[in-house]
Write a protein that holds these residues in place. Structure first.
Motif, PDB file in Angstrom:
ATOM      1  N   ILE B  18       0.829  -1.199   0.000  1.00  0.00           N
ATOM      2  CA  ILE B  18       0.000   0.000   0.000  1.00  0.00           C
ATOM      3  C   ILE B  18       0.869   1.257   0.000  1.00  0.00           C
ATOM      4  CG2 ILE B  18      -0.183  -0.016   2.519  1.00  0.00           C
ATOM      5  CD1 ILE B  18      -3.011   1.167   2.205  1.00  0.00           C
ATOM      6  N   SER B  19       0.467   2.245  -0.794  1.00  0.00           N
ATOM      7  CA  SER B  19       1.087   3.572  -0.747  1.00  0.00           C
ATOM      8  C   SER B  19       0.087   4.504  -0.081  1.00  0.00           C
ATOM      9  CB  SER B  19       1.394   4.100  -2.156  1.00  0.00           C
ATOM     10  OG  SER B  19       2.356   3.306  -2.802  1.00  0.00           O
ATOM     11  N   ILE B  20       0.565   5.288   0.870  1.00  0.00           N
ATOM     12  CA  ILE B  20      -0.296   6.269   1.544  1.00  0.00           C
ATOM     13  C   ILE B  20       0.359   7.639   1.426  1.00  0.00           C
ATOM     14  CG2 ILE B  20      -1.387   6.993   3.696  1.00  0.00           C
ATOM     15  CD1 ILE B  20      -1.364   4.069   4.584  1.00  0.00           C
ATOM     16  N   LEU B  21      -0.329   8.530   0.734  1.00  0.00           N
ATOM     17  CA  LEU B  21       0.160   9.892   0.560  1.00  0.00           C
ATOM     18  C   LEU B  21      -0.727  10.834   1.357  1.00  0.00           C
ATOM     19  CD1 LEU B  21       0.444   8.310  -2.445  1.00  0.00           C
ATOM     20  CD2 LEU B  21       1.747  10.378  -2.861  1.00  0.00           C
ATOM     21  N   ASN B  22      -0.108  11.732   2.089  1.00  0.00           N
ATOM     22  CA  ASN B  22      -0.844  12.593   3.008  1.00  0.00           C
ATOM     23  C   ASN B  22      -0.854  14.051   2.584  1.00  0.00           C
ATOM     24  OD1 ASN B  22      -1.552  10.631   5.119  1.00  0.00           O
ATOM     25  ND2 ASN B  22       0.667  10.461   5.378  1.00  0.00           N
ATOM     26  N   CYS B  23      -1.885  14.740   3.037  1.00  0.00           N
ATOM     27  CA  CYS B  23      -2.060  16.146   2.695  1.00  0.00           C
ATOM     28  C   CYS B  23      -2.793  16.836   3.835  1.00  0.00           C
ATOM     29  CB  CYS B  23      -2.862  16.244   1.394  1.00  0.00           C
ATOM     30  SG  CYS B  23      -3.209  17.903   0.820  1.00  0.00           S
ATOM     31  N   ASP B  24      -2.318  17.995   4.254  1.00  0.00           N
ATOM     32  CA  ASP B  24      -2.974  18.784   5.298  1.00  0.00           C
ATOM     33  C   ASP B  24      -3.339  20.154   4.742  1.00  0.00           C
ATOM     34  OD1 ASP B  24      -0.550  17.212   7.069  1.00  0.00           O
ATOM     35  OD2 ASP B  24      -2.630  17.048   7.737  1.00  0.00           O
ATOM     36  N   ARG B  61      -8.109   1.071  -7.611  1.00  0.00           N
ATOM     37  CA  ARG B  61      -7.024   0.910  -6.616  1.00  0.00           C
ATOM     38  C   ARG B  61      -6.817   2.161  -5.761  1.00  0.00           C
ATOM     39  NH1 ARG B  61      -2.164   0.673  -8.396  1.00  0.00           N
ATOM     40  NH2 ARG B  61      -2.544   1.553 -10.472  1.00  0.00           N
ATOM     41  N   PHE B  62      -7.504   3.225  -6.089  1.00  0.00           N
ATOM     42  CA  PHE B  62      -7.280   4.512  -5.422  1.00  0.00           C
ATOM     43  C   PHE B  62      -8.454   4.858  -4.503  1.00  0.00           C
ATOM     44  CE2 PHE B  62      -3.650   5.493  -8.015  1.00  0.00           C
ATOM     45  CZ  PHE B  62      -3.904   4.833  -9.213  1.00  0.00           C
ATOM     46  N   THR B  63      -8.118   5.233  -3.283  1.00  0.00           N
ATOM     47  CA  THR B  63      -9.117   5.672  -2.312  1.00  0.00           C
ATOM     48  C   THR B  63      -8.614   6.938  -1.643  1.00  0.00           C
ATOM     49  OG1 THR B  63      -9.751   3.372  -1.863  1.00  0.00           O
ATOM     50  CG2 THR B  63     -10.461   5.047  -0.275  1.00  0.00           C
ATOM     51  N   VAL B  64      -9.490   7.925  -1.552  1.00  0.00           N
ATOM     52  CA  VAL B  64      -9.132   9.145  -0.832  1.00  0.00           C
ATOM     53  C   VAL B  64     -10.002   9.229   0.421  1.00  0.00           C
ATOM     54  CG1 VAL B  64     -10.678  10.532  -2.287  1.00  0.00           C
ATOM     55  CG2 VAL B  64      -8.896  11.657  -0.974  1.00  0.00           C
ATOM     56  N   PHE B  65      -9.353   9.540   1.531  1.00  0.00           N
ATOM     57  CA  PHE B  65     -10.020   9.710   2.820  1.00  0.00           C
ATOM     58  C   PHE B  65      -9.897  11.160   3.246  1.00  0.00           C
ATOM     59  CE2 PHE B  65     -10.724   5.285   3.828  1.00  0.00           C
ATOM     60  CZ  PHE B  65      -9.735   4.606   3.135  1.00  0.00           C
ATOM     61  N   LEU B  66     -11.001  11.678   3.793  1.00  0.00           N
ATOM     62  CA  LEU B  66     -10.993  13.054   4.271  1.00  0.00           C
ATOM     63  C   LEU B  66     -11.392  13.094   5.739  1.00  0.00           C
ATOM     64  CD1 LEU B  66     -10.847  16.137   3.834  1.00  0.00           C
ATOM     65  CD2 LEU B  66     -13.241  16.047   3.102  1.00  0.00           C
ATOM     66  N   ASN B  67     -10.571  13.735   6.550  1.00  0.00           N
ATOM     67  CA  ASN B  67     -10.873  13.964   7.958  1.00  0.00           C
ATOM     68  C   ASN B  67     -10.996  15.470   8.152  1.00  0.00           C
ATOM     69  OD1 ASN B  67     -10.758  14.446  10.747  1.00  0.00           O
ATOM     70  ND2 ASN B  67      -9.499  12.647  11.111  1.00  0.00           N
ATOM     71  N   LYS B  68     -12.225  15.977   8.105  1.00  0.00           N
ATOM     72  CA  LYS B  68     -12.441  17.431   8.146  1.00  0.00           C
ATOM     73  C   LYS B  68     -12.012  18.035   9.469  1.00  0.00           C
ATOM     74  CE  LYS B  68     -15.784  19.815   6.569  1.00  0.00           C
ATOM     75  NZ  LYS B  68     -17.148  20.323   6.275  1.00  0.00           N
ATOM     76  N   SER B  69     -12.270  17.326  10.553  1.00  0.00           N
ATOM     77  CA  SER B  69     -11.921  17.902  11.861  1.00  0.00           C
ATOM     78  C   SER B  69     -10.415  18.083  11.986  1.00  0.00           C
ATOM     79  CB  SER B  69     -12.461  17.034  12.995  1.00  0.00           C
ATOM     80  OG  SER B  69     -11.899  15.732  12.918  1.00  0.00           O
ATOM     81  N   ALA B  70      -9.661  17.181  11.378  1.00  0.00           N
ATOM     82  CA  ALA B  70      -8.198  17.282  11.427  1.00  0.00           C
ATOM     83  C   ALA B  70      -7.651  18.076  10.249  1.00  0.00           C
ATOM     84  CB  ALA B  70      -7.572  15.892  11.444  1.00  0.00           C
ATOM     85  N   LYS B  71      -8.511  18.447   9.307  1.00  0.00           N
ATOM     86  CA  LYS B  71      -8.090  19.116   8.076  1.00  0.00           C
ATOM     87  C   LYS B  71      -6.995  18.299   7.394  1.00  0.00           C
ATOM     88  CE  LYS B  71      -9.359  23.908   9.107  1.00  0.00           C
ATOM     89  NZ  LYS B  71      -9.786  23.831  10.497  1.00  0.00           N
ATOM     90  N   SER B  74      -5.915  11.850   2.769  1.00  0.00           N
ATOM     91  CA  SER B  74      -4.880  10.915   2.366  1.00  0.00           C
ATOM     92  C   SER B  74      -5.343  10.152   1.130  1.00  0.00           C
ATOM     93  CB  SER B  74      -4.518   9.957   3.497  1.00  0.00           C
ATOM     94  OG  SER B  74      -5.646   9.209   3.891  1.00  0.00           O
ATOM     95  N   LEU B  75      -4.378   9.768   0.342  1.00  0.00           N
ATOM     96  CA  LEU B  75      -4.613   8.956  -0.855  1.00  0.00           C
ATOM     97  C   LEU B  75      -3.972   7.606  -0.624  1.00  0.00           C
ATOM     98  CD1 LEU B  75      -5.474   8.676  -3.878  1.00  0.00           C
ATOM     99  CD2 LEU B  75      -3.172   9.484  -4.456  1.00  0.00           C
ATOM    100  N   HIS B  76      -4.783   6.537  -0.759  1.00  0.00           N
ATOM    101  CA  HIS B  76      -4.285   5.179  -0.610  1.00  0.00           C
ATOM    102  C   HIS B  76      -4.270   4.510  -1.977  1.00  0.00           C
ATOM    103  CE1 HIS B  76      -5.138   4.696   3.956  1.00  0.00           C
ATOM    104  NE2 HIS B  76      -4.918   5.957   3.648  1.00  0.00           N
ATOM    105  N   ILE B  77      -3.169   3.885  -2.297  1.00  0.00           N
ATOM    106  CA  ILE B  77      -3.057   3.141  -3.548  1.00  0.00           C
ATOM    107  C   ILE B  77      -2.762   1.684  -3.190  1.00  0.00           C
ATOM    108  CG2 ILE B  77      -1.908   2.955  -5.782  1.00  0.00           C
ATOM    109  CD1 ILE B  77      -0.926   5.844  -5.394  1.00  0.00           C
ATOM    110  N   VAL B  78      -3.715   0.805  -3.541  1.00  0.00           N
ATOM    111  CA  VAL B  78      -3.572  -0.603  -3.205  1.00  0.00           C
ATOM    112  C   VAL B  78      -4.048  -1.486  -4.361  1.00  0.00           C
ATOM    113  CG1 VAL B  78      -4.169  -2.446  -1.571  1.00  0.00           C
ATOM    114  CG2 VAL B  78      -4.085  -0.072  -0.788  1.00  0.00           C
ATOM    115  N   PRO B  79      -3.236  -2.418  -4.863  1.00  0.00           N
ATOM    116  CA  PRO B  79      -1.796  -2.541  -4.588  1.00  0.00           C
ATOM    117  C   PRO B  79      -1.004  -1.556  -5.436  1.00  0.00           C
ATOM    118  CG  PRO B  79      -2.490  -4.216  -6.148  1.00  0.00           C
ATOM    119  CD  PRO B  79      -3.730  -3.437  -5.800  1.00  0.00           C
ATOM    120  N   SER B  80       0.124  -1.148  -4.961  1.00  0.00           N
ATOM    121  CA  SER B  80       0.965  -0.223  -5.717  1.00  0.00           C
ATOM    122  C   SER B  80       1.641  -0.946  -6.877  1.00  0.00           C
ATOM    123  CB  SER B  80       2.039   0.387  -4.814  1.00  0.00           C
ATOM    124  OG  SER B  80       1.440   1.058  -3.732  1.00  0.00           O
ATOM    125  N   GLN B  81       1.769  -0.236  -7.985  1.00  0.00           N
ATOM    126  CA  GLN B  81       2.386  -0.806  -9.182  1.00  0.00           C
ATOM    127  C   GLN B  81       3.520   0.115  -9.638  1.00  0.00           C
ATOM    128  OE1 GLN B  81      -0.852  -1.085 -11.966  1.00  0.00           O
ATOM    129  NE2 GLN B  81      -1.856  -2.757 -10.862  1.00  0.00           N
TER     130      GLN B  81
END
Lengths: 114, 114
Positions: B18-24, B61-71, B74-81
């Motif tokens: 899994i690749s996890i890329l973060n953004c604030d 393979r791509f999922t984006v998660f949003l946590n508004k309270s934490a601003k 993240s982007l999850h890539i599974v499986p990474s290629q």
């Protein structure tokens, strides 16, 4: 569809010279944008346009000018090139409406000012 | 003032993991978030987006998660290629009087090792 096209791909300018970066799109998009990307930085908005004849400044407009006489074309003008304008320039466009703000980008113009 | 931050300049992942890329982000006026992918010598291309009223959006393979309270998103890539190796930009939309503007993070270089 060619999408968003930009010319030239590369250019070297001397300080004080002028040039126009060309951008065209064939998707009939009303919105068009110019960004610059400096090393290690995100894309910064220079100017944008919401339709022919309507343009507005972005975050970093100083040293640049734009015009939008047609829906298809959105040229960016540098009047007196400075070393600080060395960057990669991207043009983008998007539809007026739609489920997201997806912007379509051109391949970029790499400009060096010496 | 960097309103959108990607604090990891680079990430290296083994193929298949899994690749996890973060953004604030700091501006609570942002109402839509997008991820773009960029290969060398090409313009960014849209990957996936999420509205601020949702906390998850999935596309293959791509999922984006949003946590508004934490601003935070993240982007999850599974499986990474190996073909996922690129620069990934997080962008946030801000509604303006005339058109919307995207604010971009500095990007994260993802390397997927085979």
């Amino acid at each position: 569809n060619a999408g968003v096209t930009q010319t030239p791909k590369f250019r070297i300018l001397k300080i004080g010279q002028s040039m126009t970066l060309q951008c065209a799109q064939d998707m009939n998009h009303n919105y068009m944008y110019w960004y610059r990307q400096d090393p290690g930085m995100g894309l910064k908005l220079i100017y944008y346009s919401v339709g022919a004849g309507i343009t507005d400044k972005g975050e970093v407009p100083n040293g640049y000018n734009v015009s939008r006489s047609t829906t298809e074309d959105f040229p960016l003008r540098l009047e007196l090139a400075a070393p600080s304008q060395t960057s990669v320039y991207f043009c983008a466009s998007r539809r007026t409406s739609g489920r997201s703000d997806e912007q379509f980008f051109g391949p970029g113009t790499r400009l060096t000012v010496l | 003032d960097q309103q959108v931050k990607q604090n990891s300049p680079s990430l290296s992942v083994q193929e298949g993991r899994i690749s996890i890329l973060n953004c604030d982000y700091t501006n609570s006026m942002f109402d839509y978030f997008l991820w773009y992918k960029k290969y060398p010598a090409e313009g960014p291309t849209f990957l996936i987006s999420i509205s601020s009223i949702k906390d998850k959006n999935e596309d293959g393979r791509f999922t984006v998660f949003l946590n508004k309270s934490a601003k935070h998103l993240s982007l999850h890539i599974v499986p990474s290629q190996p073909g996922d190796s690129a620069v990934y930009f997080c962008a946030a939309r801000r509604r303006m009087e005339y058109g919307n503007k995207l604010v971009f993070g500095a990007g994260t270089i993802l390397r997927v090792k085979s």
